[in-house]
Design an enzyme around this catalytic site. Sequence first.
Site, PDB file in Angstrom:
ATOM      1  N   THR A  82      -2.307  11.189   5.010  1.00 45.19           N
ATOM      2  CA  THR A  82      -1.397  11.679   4.151  1.00 45.19           C
ATOM      3  C   THR A  82      -0.418  10.722   3.468  1.00 45.19           C
ATOM      4  O   THR A  82       0.035  10.919   2.203  1.00 45.19           O
ATOM      5  CB  THR A  82      -0.806  12.772   4.907  1.00 45.19           C
ATOM      6  OG1 THR A  82      -0.030  12.262   5.899  1.00 45.19           O
ATOM      7  CG2 THR A  82      -1.553  13.974   5.215  1.00 45.19           C
ATOM      8  N   ASP A  83      -0.131   9.481   4.182  1.00 46.41           N
ATOM      9  CA  ASP A  83       0.578   8.471   3.397  1.00 46.41           C
ATOM     10  C   ASP A  83       0.482   8.212   1.841  1.00 46.41           C
ATOM     11  O   ASP A  83       1.056   8.075   1.129  1.00 46.41           O
ATOM     12  CB  ASP A  83       0.891   7.428   4.240  1.00 46.41           C
ATOM     13  CG  ASP A  83      -0.217   6.606   4.909  1.00 46.41           C
ATOM     14  OD1 ASP A  83      -1.302   7.126   4.386  1.00 46.41           O
ATOM     15  OD2 ASP A  83       0.080   5.485   5.414  1.00 46.41           O
ATOM     16  N   SER A  98      -0.551 -17.985  19.730  1.00 49.53           N
ATOM     17  CA  SER A  98      -0.207 -16.736  20.658  1.00 49.53           C
ATOM     18  C   SER A  98      -0.735 -17.143  22.070  1.00 49.53           C
ATOM     19  O   SER A  98      -1.271 -18.066  22.517  1.00 49.53           O
ATOM     20  CB  SER A  98      -1.201 -15.921  19.979  1.00 49.53           C
ATOM     21  OG  SER A  98      -2.726 -16.015  20.659  1.00 49.53           O
ATOM     22  N   LEU A 152      -3.274   1.879  17.114  1.00 53.61           N
ATOM     23  CA  LEU A 152      -1.892   1.829  17.745  1.00 53.61           C
ATOM     24  C   LEU A 152      -0.947   1.108  16.696  1.00 53.61           C
ATOM     25  O   LEU A 152       0.012   0.827  17.348  1.00 53.61           O
ATOM     26  CB  LEU A 152      -1.746   1.710  18.998  1.00 53.61           C
ATOM     27  CG  LEU A 152      -2.603   3.053  19.747  1.00 53.61           C
ATOM     28  CD1 LEU A 152      -2.279   2.374  21.345  1.00 53.61           C
ATOM     29  CD2 LEU A 152      -1.831   4.160  19.590  1.00 53.61           C
ATOM     30  N   SER A 153      -1.479   0.481  15.756  1.00 61.37           N
ATOM     31  CA  SER A 153      -0.693  -0.378  14.556  1.00 61.37           C
ATOM     32  C   SER A 153      -0.153  -1.755  15.296  1.00 61.37           C
ATOM     33  O   SER A 153       0.907  -2.185  15.401  1.00 61.37           O
ATOM     34  CB  SER A 153       0.449   0.289  14.253  1.00 61.37           C
ATOM     35  OG  SER A 153       0.303   1.130  13.222  1.00 61.37           O
ATOM     36  N   SER A 154      -1.391  -2.264  16.022  1.00 63.93           N
ATOM     37  CA  SER A 154      -0.876  -3.831  16.459  1.00 63.93           C
ATOM     38  C   SER A 154      -0.748  -4.557  15.240  1.00 63.93           C
ATOM     39  O   SER A 154       0.104  -5.505  15.480  1.00 63.93           O
ATOM     40  CB  SER A 154      -2.069  -4.160  17.546  1.00 63.93           C
ATOM     41  OG  SER A 154      -3.372  -4.129  16.754  1.00 63.93           O
ATOM     42  N   SER A 155      -1.270  -4.372  14.220  1.00 64.91           N
ATOM     43  CA  SER A 155      -1.194  -5.408  13.113  1.00 64.91           C
ATOM     44  C   SER A 155       0.273  -5.168  12.415  1.00 64.91           C
ATOM     45  O   SER A 155       0.889  -6.251  12.515  1.00 64.91           O
ATOM     46  CB  SER A 155      -2.115  -5.420  11.969  1.00 64.91           C
ATOM     47  OG  SER A 155      -2.364  -4.197  11.499  1.00 64.91           O
ATOM     48  N   ASP A 214       2.526   2.825   9.178  1.00 62.74           N
ATOM     49  CA  ASP A 214       2.274   1.921  10.227  1.00 62.74           C
ATOM     50  C   ASP A 214       3.881   0.986  10.123  1.00 62.74           C
ATOM     51  O   ASP A 214       4.621   0.965  11.208  1.00 62.74           O
ATOM     52  CB  ASP A 214       1.140   0.968  10.414  1.00 62.74           C
ATOM     53  CG  ASP A 214      -0.085   2.018  10.433  1.00 62.74           C
ATOM     54  OD1 ASP A 214       0.201   3.241  10.631  1.00 62.74           O
ATOM     55  OD2 ASP A 214      -1.065   1.145  10.221  1.00 62.74           O
ATOM     56  N   TYR A 256     -12.298   3.424   5.474  1.00 63.06           N
ATOM     57  CA  TYR A 256     -10.937   3.716   5.243  1.00 63.06           C
ATOM     58  C   TYR A 256     -10.882   3.714   3.949  1.00 63.06           C
ATOM     59  O   TYR A 256     -10.335   4.744   3.078  1.00 63.06           O
ATOM     60  CB  TYR A 256      -9.973   2.838   5.847  1.00 63.06           C
ATOM     61  CG  TYR A 256      -8.414   3.173   5.687  1.00 63.06           C
ATOM     62  CD1 TYR A 256      -7.806   4.173   6.510  1.00 63.06           C
ATOM     63  CD2 TYR A 256      -7.602   2.690   4.525  1.00 63.06           C
ATOM     64  CE1 TYR A 256      -6.609   4.466   6.115  1.00 63.06           C
ATOM     65  CE2 TYR A 256      -6.366   3.051   4.322  1.00 63.06           C
ATOM     66  CZ  TYR A 256      -5.817   3.846   5.185  1.00 63.06           C
ATOM     67  OH  TYR A 256      -4.611   4.063   5.010  1.00 63.06           O
TER      68      TYR A 256
HETATM   69  C1  GLA Z   1      -3.880   3.769   9.227  1.00 64.51           C
HETATM   70  C2  GLA Z   1      -3.368   3.271   8.027  1.00 64.51           C
HETATM   71  C3  GLA Z   1      -2.134   4.135   7.694  1.00 64.51           C
HETATM   72  C4  GLA Z   1      -2.501   5.720   7.506  1.00 64.51           C
HETATM   73  C5  GLA Z   1      -3.225   6.138   8.886  1.00 64.51           C
HETATM   74  C6  GLA Z   1      -3.942   7.280   8.526  1.00 64.51           C
HETATM   75  O1  GLA Z   1      -3.041   3.702  10.227  1.00 64.51           O
HETATM   76  O2  GLA Z   1      -2.563   2.039   8.161  1.00 64.51           O
HETATM   77  O3  GLA Z   1      -1.282   3.760   6.403  1.00 64.51           O
HETATM   78  O4  GLA Z   1      -3.065   5.853   6.254  1.00 64.51           O
HETATM   79  O5  GLA Z   1      -4.408   5.138   9.004  1.00 64.51           O
HETATM   80  O6  GLA Z   1      -3.006   8.367   8.624  1.00 64.51           O
END
Ligand code: GLA
Length: 428
Positions: free
Chosen positions: A57-58, A89, A146-149, A198, A255
Amino acid sequence: MPAPQWLPAWSRDEGAERVRALFGRTFHDDGETGPVPGTPAGVWSAPGRVNIIGEHTDYNSGLCLPTALPHRTYVALRPREDDVVRIASAQTDEPWTIRLADVRAGSVSGWGVYVAGVAWALREAGHAVRGFDAVIDSCVPFGASLSSSAAIECAFAVAFDDVFGLGLGGSDLGRAQLVAAARRAENEIAGAPTGGLDQSASLLCTEGEALLLDFRPGLPADAFAQHVPFDLASAGLNLLVVDTRAPHQLVDGQYADRRASCDTAEAYLGLETLRDIDPADLDATLDRLAPFDVEDSLRRRVRHVVTEIERTAEFAALVREGLGADGVVDEERAARAGALMNASHASLRDDYEVTVLETDLAVDTCVAAGAIGARMTGGGFGGSTIALVRAGDVETVAAAVAEAFAAQGLTAPGFLAAPPSAAAGRDA
Ligand code: GLA
């Protein structure tokens, strides 16, 4: 029966100690009596995130509701007078080097893109960021959605803010500029066409709270990001994260393909953004797409986005009212929240088509084993799931998932406890 493999978060002290020691081993200063271990100017860290609800949705100007994980990426850093960057690292022996003047799309590869990318984006925005020596270590699982980047980007963003005196880290308004830089790094230098979920979560979340993000363009900072108390422990609840270990990549085209479908639907409908569709007019809007949509895929993508934004608004309202108190679950509200999570997963599976066997299995098993609700989290195509679980049921639900994966011969999943935790900041 296989025992669930828990992936514990390091304490902030432990994370800081690890990178200080690594910095000392990696960068030696020449003291009078020979090389002595180098000392960083400080230690900073940033969390991974789970998105409770509001997926894909973002980038449609919609709503998301993330929390920060207790799992963080730690950075020890020392600024330099020139524009040389040397980073290492815990997984690499030798520092990797680049000059900031040479950073552009395609000039950097590996995890260095996230580091060099943020420095580049801040310089593009007019900030005086110089070179630096730095090391990182992390307990955020990599490639697990889980947004490691974002955790790497945001840990460096707050480090740069401090050591180069940018003055942005002290308020949500300033942090929004750090979010923008981290997002440009991801989009333009790392080449992943993600939205801002993220980086916003990693830089703006607060302990004990969820973050309601509204990506409608042009909103003031306090309307863009609202902090919503989300004290799971006092509601008698836990959030169980399952890293399914199904490989996950956001730069592999799937994506981008979903984003492109949304753009195409907007163009056919003559809309700036899918957020502008009134949920009450959804059916009529989908009918207007029918002539352009032989395979019915555009309509399903649009239906996911519109219904997911509604679910997120309703979930956030339930969280505001409270899912329980004094250790006692509010059964009615919790059941409704769980139903919204389950509906979100079904929509991501059937309409947006971003789930895989492992995420479907984890979600179905969690629900069958007593979770109040469950769904995939993040971009999909692998990665992690989350489940809302009564505090006393966590072990049973985790054991059921471990067993279901073993029964199907799948790689053993990892389990994370996810109390809503703090945003990026300085540790030492
Ligand atoms: C990834 C992207 C986010 C978002 C999600 C899906 O995490 O980095 O920006 O689009 O997918 O909600």
